[in-house]
Design a protein around this motif. Structure first.
Motif, PDB file in Angstrom:
ATOM      1  N   ASN A  30       2.962 -10.264   6.733  1.00 36.35           N
ATOM      2  CA  ASN A  30       3.832 -10.095   5.573  1.00 36.35           C
ATOM      3  C   ASN A  30       3.099 -10.491   4.286  1.00 36.35           C
ATOM      4  O   ASN A  30       3.169  -9.779   3.281  1.00 36.35           O
ATOM      5  N   ARG A  33       0.610  -7.783   3.374  1.00 38.00           N
ATOM      6  CA  ARG A  33       1.251  -6.616   2.754  1.00 38.00           C
ATOM      7  C   ARG A  33       1.585  -6.896   1.290  1.00 38.00           C
ATOM      8  O   ARG A  33       1.328  -6.072   0.416  1.00 38.00           O
ATOM      9  N   ILE A  34       2.176  -8.060   1.051  1.00 39.07           N
ATOM     10  CA  ILE A  34       2.549  -8.435  -0.314  1.00 39.07           C
ATOM     11  C   ILE A  34       1.309  -8.529  -1.200  1.00 39.07           C
ATOM     12  O   ILE A  34       1.294  -8.041  -2.332  1.00 39.07           O
ATOM     13  N   SER A  35       0.253  -9.158  -0.684  1.00 37.53           N
ATOM     14  CA  SER A  35      -0.950  -9.337  -1.502  1.00 37.53           C
ATOM     15  C   SER A  35      -1.624  -8.011  -1.831  1.00 37.53           C
ATOM     16  O   SER A  35      -2.197  -7.859  -2.912  1.00 37.53           O
ATOM     17  N   ILE A  36      -1.536  -7.047  -0.933  1.00 37.05           N
ATOM     18  CA  ILE A  36      -2.133  -5.739  -1.221  1.00 37.05           C
ATOM     19  C   ILE A  36      -1.382  -5.054  -2.359  1.00 37.05           C
ATOM     20  O   ILE A  36      -1.987  -4.573  -3.326  1.00 37.05           O
ATOM     21  N   VAL A  37      -0.051  -5.047  -2.265  1.00 34.39           N
ATOM     22  CA  VAL A  37       0.753  -4.392  -3.305  1.00 34.39           C
ATOM     23  C   VAL A  37       0.588  -5.111  -4.644  1.00 34.39           C
ATOM     24  O   VAL A  37       0.286  -4.496  -5.671  1.00 34.39           O
ATOM     25  N   VAL A  38       0.775  -6.424  -4.635  1.00 36.69           N
ATOM     26  CA  VAL A  38       0.697  -7.193  -5.883  1.00 36.69           C
ATOM     27  C   VAL A  38      -0.730  -7.187  -6.433  1.00 36.69           C
ATOM     28  O   VAL A  38      -0.933  -7.067  -7.640  1.00 36.69           O
ATOM     29  N   ILE A  40      -3.041  -4.851  -6.116  1.00 35.10           N
ATOM     30  CA  ILE A  40      -3.309  -3.557  -6.744  1.00 35.10           C
ATOM     31  C   ILE A  40      -2.655  -3.490  -8.123  1.00 35.10           C
ATOM     32  O   ILE A  40      -3.270  -3.051  -9.103  1.00 35.10           O
ATOM     33  N   LEU A  41      -1.397  -3.930  -8.194  1.00 27.91           N
ATOM     34  CA  LEU A  41      -0.700  -3.911  -9.489  1.00 27.91           C
ATOM     35  C   LEU A  41      -1.384  -4.813 -10.510  1.00 27.91           C
ATOM     36  O   LEU A  41      -1.573  -4.417 -11.669  1.00 27.91           O
ATOM     37  N   PHE A  66      -5.953 -10.601  -5.330  1.00 26.75           N
ATOM     38  CA  PHE A  66      -5.440 -10.410  -3.969  1.00 26.75           C
ATOM     39  C   PHE A  66      -5.202 -11.747  -3.260  1.00 26.75           C
ATOM     40  O   PHE A  66      -4.228 -11.896  -2.520  1.00 26.75           O
ATOM     41  N   TYR A  70      -1.477 -13.622  -1.788  1.00 29.34           N
ATOM     42  CA  TYR A  70      -1.460 -13.942  -0.353  1.00 29.34           C
ATOM     43  C   TYR A  70      -1.087 -15.406  -0.141  1.00 29.34           C
ATOM     44  O   TYR A  70      -0.234 -15.723   0.693  1.00 29.34           O
TER      45      TYR A  70
END
Length: 89
Positions: A30, A33-38, A40-41, A66, A70
């Motif tokens: 989890n 996943r959050i660290s990838i989305v955030v 990238i943003l 990243f 995380y």
């Protein structure tokens, strides 16, 4: 008479329990996943023009964008997990 140091064994066991929760598969996935989305943003916001224009990138900042999400996501999830276990008995 020698002064006794406070025993930190309770804190030690809490930290070990917290560390075990941090490496749970579901918490790690989890947080990833959050660290990838955030991440990238954050990189798009902080260095988007450098990426688009082919200018120099601050790679340390890219990595931190990243790692920090995380750490925040995994810490928050582990803290909630630990608190729910403590309240359940």
């Amino acid at each position: 008479m020698q002064a006794k140091l406070p025993i930190l064994s309770g804190l030690h066991f809490k930290m070990i329990g917290f560390a075990k929760i941090l490496v749970k598969r579901q918490i790690m996935l989890n947080a990833l996943r959050i660290s990838i989305v955030v991440g990238i943003l954050l990189n798009a916001i902080n260095q988007g023009t450098q990426f688009i224009n082919g200018l120099d990138i601050i790679w340390g900042q890219v990595v931190l964008n990243f790692i920090v999400p995380y750490c925040v996501a995994s810490y928050s999830a582990a803290k909630i997990d630990l608190e729910s276990k403590n309240s359940d008995g």
